[in-house]
Design an enzyme around this catalytic site. Structure first.
Site, PDB file in Angstrom:
ATOM      1  N   GLU A 172      69.402  16.602  71.508  1.00 50.14           N
ATOM      2  CA  GLU A 172      68.632  15.884  72.520  1.00 50.14           C
ATOM      3  C   GLU A 172      68.046  16.903  73.487  1.00 50.14           C
ATOM      4  O   GLU A 172      68.689  17.912  73.807  1.00 50.14           O
ATOM      5  CB  GLU A 172      69.522  14.899  73.283  1.00 50.14           C
ATOM      6  CG  GLU A 172      68.778  14.100  74.345  1.00 50.14           C
ATOM      7  CD  GLU A 172      69.649  13.018  74.980  1.00 50.14           C
ATOM      8  OE1 GLU A 172      69.088  12.115  75.629  1.00 50.14           O
ATOM      9  OE2 GLU A 172      70.889  13.078  74.831  1.00 50.14           O
ATOM     10  N   CYS A 195      69.949   9.203  75.544  1.00 51.47           N
ATOM     11  CA  CYS A 195      69.208   8.456  76.567  1.00 51.47           C
ATOM     12  C   CYS A 195      67.724   8.782  76.533  1.00 51.47           C
ATOM     13  O   CYS A 195      66.905   7.985  77.002  1.00 51.47           O
ATOM     14  CB  CYS A 195      69.787   8.750  77.945  1.00 51.47           C
ATOM     15  SG  CYS A 195      71.461   8.113  78.180  1.00 51.47           S
ATOM     16  N   ASN A 201      70.474   3.230  71.316  1.00 48.91           N
ATOM     17  CA  ASN A 201      71.432   4.218  71.817  1.00 48.91           C
ATOM     18  C   ASN A 201      72.114   3.640  73.041  1.00 48.91           C
ATOM     19  O   ASN A 201      71.460   3.325  74.035  1.00 48.91           O
ATOM     20  CB  ASN A 201      70.721   5.519  72.194  1.00 48.91           C
ATOM     21  CG  ASN A 201      71.671   6.503  72.859  1.00 48.91           C
ATOM     22  OD1 ASN A 201      72.425   7.186  72.181  1.00 48.91           O
ATOM     23  ND2 ASN A 201      71.648   6.575  74.192  1.00 48.91           N
ATOM     24  N   GLU A 202      73.436   3.458  72.933  1.00 51.29           N
ATOM     25  CA  GLU A 202      74.241   2.909  74.029  1.00 51.29           C
ATOM     26  C   GLU A 202      73.651   1.599  74.539  1.00 51.29           C
ATOM     27  O   GLU A 202      73.469   1.399  75.744  1.00 51.29           O
ATOM     28  CB  GLU A 202      74.398   3.946  75.139  1.00 51.29           C
ATOM     29  CG  GLU A 202      75.190   5.171  74.679  1.00 51.29           C
ATOM     30  CD  GLU A 202      75.482   6.172  75.785  1.00 51.29           C
ATOM     31  OE1 GLU A 202      74.974   5.986  76.911  1.00 51.29           O
ATOM     32  OE2 GLU A 202      76.213   7.145  75.534  1.00 51.29           O
TER      33      GLU A 202
END
Length: 644
Positions: free
Chosen positions: A55, A244, A365-366
C-alpha cells in the site's frame, strides 16, 4: 490504579524483560519432549501462504519504490500547490500555476512564467528531503514545455551550490504547443542531499509541466535495492493497492485502477488517503509485472462502492455502483482476456500480450454491515457470471473480535463466501495467548486470508519482542494452513521521516534500506515453509502467568518434498533456555542438517547502522531420530533435517 490495570502492568513487566528470572534451570536438563510422527501428515501448505501487502503508505511508492526523484512533478496538487519547489525570479518575471492550456484532460495544471523582457528565473525541486544521486550513474531529466518563450533552459543537479551535472535546452524559436524535452545527466560525485534546478534565461511566456528526474538504472520504474528486499521474502502473493487507500477518504479519491495505467503524463495525480498526493507512477500494470517477477499471485483489492467506513462513509448510489462493478469486470478483461477484447488489447499495447491469469479478486477493505454485504453480493454475482473460476475475497471489519466480527463471519458462512479477509493488529501478549485461534475454525470454509497483521508493542516499536510474538503466532497459523491460505504482514514499507504508520516491515531512505526483526521472521518462515504439516506434540506445553494462558515453546513441523527435509520451527519468546528431546517417528534421518537461528534482546531493533537481528546458519551433524536440543531464550530456531 484499578485492579485490572495492576494485573496488566505486572504482565508487561514480566514479559520479555531480561532481568526477571522465572526459575533456575540446570543446563542440559530436559524440560520437554517434542514428538514428531511423520506418518501423520496434516494439511498441505499452499504456495500462496506467505505473501506481502503493498500500500502507498509511508511514501512506500511515491518517494519509495517508484524511482521518480522530483516531488510534485506535475503541479496537480490542489492543496500545497508548490510543495517541493523553491522559486527565484527576476524583478520583471511573474509566475503562477495555471490551467488554461492543459497538457491533457488528466493533467490540467502547469507552471507558467512570464518574461516581459529578457530576464532570469530558477525553479528548484528539493525531492523528498534531498535528492540522492550517485557518481557516474545516468539520470534522465525530462519536462514538457510550451508557450512563446525564446531562450535557454538549463537543468542542473547541485549540492551546496556545486554543480554536479548540467545540460541545456535551447529554444531559439518560440516553444509553441506542448513538447517533451529530455537530457541525460551524469553527476560527477555522489550526493545524498542534492537538488534539481531549472535555470531559465530568455523572454516570452513559458509553460512547464511533468518535470522529472529518474535514474536510468531501474526496473519498470522501481528501485532495485527495494526490489531485492521483496525478492528475498519469496512472497506467494501480493495484495495491492491497499488498504485504506482503496477506500479513499471519499469516493472521489478512492483508488481507480484505470487512472493508473498508460503513459505517466496521462495518469491522474490524486490525493492519497494517507495525507499526500500520489502520482500513480506505479499502477496496476506495474503491480502485475511485479507479481510476475516475484512469481507471486496477484490479489488486487477493489472498492465496494463505500468510502472509509470508520468515519462518515460515503455510499455509491445504485447507478454509481454499476460503474464500480464494471471497473472490476474491465480489470479482469485487462488482466486475463485475449488481445481481441478491448481491455485485453490495451494490455497488449502496453507490452504484455500474454494474460496475467489473475485468480483472486478482493471486494472491499475493512468493510462490514448490511450495506457492504448487499454490495458484495452484487459484485460477486457480476464477476461469477463472466469469470466463474475467479475466487472472490470478502472483507472483514477492522476488528478481529467482537460483535461486528462475529456478525460478518455469520453472514459469510450463511452466504457461501469463499475467502474471508481478517486483519489483526494486536499486542505481543495477545498473539502469544492466541496461537490456537484457527484450531477452532470450521474446516469446511470459508477460507481465511490474513491480509494484514502485526504485533504492536508499547510505543509500537519494530523490536525483537514484536517479531518473536509474530513468529509464535505464525506457528499456529501455519499448522492451520487448511484454513488460512494467505497471510501478509502490514504495512510493508516506511520511508524514514515520512511515515504515517508504525511498525513496518522494511525501512528505507533515499539510498539505504534495512529489514526490521519482523522482516527476518517473515523471510525465514517463507524460506522454510515446507509442503505439508507434520503432526507434532510438545509435552508440558502450557504456561500460565497471572491468569493468562501461554506456551513454554511455540512450534510447527513441516516437510519439504523437493529437498527431502523435515523442517522444525520453534519459537522461545521467554527469558529462559528450554531443553527439548526430539523424538521422530515414521522416517529416518541422514544424521545431518542445518540450523537457522535468529536471536537477540527483546528491545533490540535494526537500523541503517547496525543489524542486530538477522538469521545465522550453521551445519549440524550427528543427529538421529532421538536427540536433545536447547532452544535459547528469545530465539526463533529452524532445524532442517535431511531424511532418508
Amino acid at each position: 490504579m484499578e485492579k485490572n490495570d495492576l494485573r496488566g502492568e505486572k504482565v508487561k513487566r514480566f514479559l520479555f524483560v531480561l532481568t526477571l528470572t522465572i526459575s533456575v534451570l540446570l543446563v542440559g536438563e530436559v524440560q520437554h519432549v517434542l514428538r514428531i510422527d511423520f506418518s501423520r501428515q496434516g494439511p498441505e501448505i499452499p504456495e500462496t501462504f506467505h505473501g506481502i501487502f503493498f500500500e502507498d503508505i509511508n511514501h512506500a511508492v511515491d518517494g519509495g519504490l517508484y524511482v521518480e526523484l522530483v516531488r510534485n512533478r506535475s503541479f496537480e496538487q490542489k492543496t500545497r500547490k508548490y510543495e517541493g519547489w523553491q522559486i527565484e525570479r527576476g524583478d520583471s518575471v511573474k509566475s503562477s500555476i495555471e490551467e488554461t492550456y492543459p497538457l491533457n484532460e488528466n493533467n490540467t495544471h502547469y507552471f507558467e512564467l512570464k518574461f516581459p523582457e529578457t530576464d532570469r528565473a530558477t525553479l528548484t525541486n528539493l525531492g523528498y528531503g534531498g535528492i540522492v544521486v550517485f557518481q557516474g550513474q545516468e539520470y534522465t531529466f525530462s519536462t514538457y514545455l510550451s508557450g512563446d518563450f525564446t531562450g535557454t533552459i538549463t537543468a542542473l543537479i547541485t549540492d551546496d551550490n556545486e554543480v554536479l551535472a548540467s545540460g541545456n535546452v535551447l529554444l531559439h524559436q518560440p516553444a509553441g504547443g506542448w513538447k517533451k524535452y529530455m537530457l541525460n545527466l551524469i553527476p560527477t560525485k555522489t550526493s545524498t542531499n542534492s537538488r534539481l534546478s531549472i535555470s531559465i534565461l530568455g523572454s516570452g511566456t513559458l509553460r512547464i509541466d511533468m518535470v522529472s528526474l529518474m535514474p536510468r538504472k531501474n526496473w519498470n520504474g522501481m528501485r532495485e535495492d527495494l526490489l531485492r528486499m521483496l525478492e528475498d521474502l519469496k512472497p506467494g502473493f501480493i495484495r495491492f493497492p491497499g488498504g485504506c487507500l482503496v477506500q479513499g477518504n471519499t469516493l472521489e479519491n478512492a483508488y481507480r485502477w484505470k487512472e493508473s495505467i498508460g503513459s505517466v503524463e496521462q495518469r491522474k495525480t490524486k490525493w492519497n488517503f494517507w495525507g499526500y498526493y500520489q502520482t500513480l507512477g506505479i499502477g496496476f500494470y506495474e503491480y502485475l509485472l511485479l507479481c510476475e517477477r516475484l512469481e507471486a499471485e496477484p490479489v488486487p483489492i477493489f472498492n465496494p462502492g463505500i468510502s472509509f467506513q470508520i468515519e462518515s462513509p460515503e455510499y455509491a448510489s445504485e447507478e454509481e455502483l454499476k460503474e464500480w462493478i464494471q471497473d472490476v469486470l474491465d480489470f479482469l478483461e485487462f488482466a486475463n482476456d485475449a488481445t481481441d477484447t478491448y481491455w485485453g488489447g490495451v494490455r497488449a499495447s502496453l507490452g504484455h500480450p500474454e494474460p496475467f491469469n489473475v485468480k483472486y479478486i478482493g471486494v472491499g477493505n475493512e468493510n462490514w454491515g448490511p450495506r457492504y454485504w448487499e454490495n458484495f453480493e452484487k459484485f460477486r454475482e457480476a464477476i461469477k457470471k463472466r469469470y466463474p473460476d475467479v475466487k472472490i475475497i470478502f472483507s472483514g471489519p477492522p476488528s478481529y473480535e467482537g460483535t461486528d466480527f462475529r456478525q460478518a463471519w455469520r453472514w459469510a458462512r450463511e452466504n457461501n463466501v469463499e475467502i474471508f479477509d481478517e486483519h489483526i493488529y494486536a499486542s505481543p501478549e495477545w498473539m502469544l495467548a492466541n496461537t490456537d485461534r484457527y484450531n477452532r475454525y470450521d474446516r469446511n470454509g470459508p477460507k481465511v486470508m490474513l491480509g494484514e497483521y502485526a504485533a504492536h508493542t508499547d510505543g509500537k516499536r519494530n523490536n525483537w519482542q514484536a517479531a518473536l510474538a509474530e513468529a509464535a503466532f505464525l506457528t499456529g497459523v501455519e499448522r492451520n494452513s487448511d484454513v488460512v491460505i494467505m497471510a501478509s504482514y502490514a504495512p510493508l514499507f516506511n520511508r524514514v521521516g515520512w511515515s504515517q504508520w508504525v511498525p513496518d516491515l522494511i525501512w528505507f531512505d533515499g539510498y539505504r534500506v534495512f529489514g526490521t526483526p519482523s522482516y527476518y521472521v517473515q523471510r525465514v518462515f517463507a524460506e522454510n515453509r515446507g509442503d505439508v504439516v507434520i503432526h507434532s506434540e510438545l509435552t508440558n506445553e502450557e504456561y500460565r502467568m497471572f491468569g493468562y494462558r501461554y506456551k513454554h515453546l511455540y512450534h510447527v513441523v513441516t516437510y519439504d518434498e523437493k529437498s527431502k527435509e523435515l523442517i522444525i520451527k520453534v519459537v522461545n519468546p521467554w527469558p529462559e533456555d528450554r531443553t527439548v528431546r526430539l523424538e521422530i517417528q515414521g522416517i529416518g534421518l541422514e544424521g545431518n542438517g542445518k540450523e537457522i537461528l535468529i536471536s537477540g534482546g527483546p528491545k533490540d531493533e535494526n537500523s541503517f547502522d547496525e543489524l542486530k537481528i538477522v538469521p545465522k546458519e550453521r551445519i549440524i551433524t550427528g543427529l538421529n531420530t532421538s536427540f536433545e536440543y536447547t532452544f535459547k531464550a528469545y530465539t526463533v530456531t529452524v532445524l532442517r533435517l535431511k531424511v532418508r
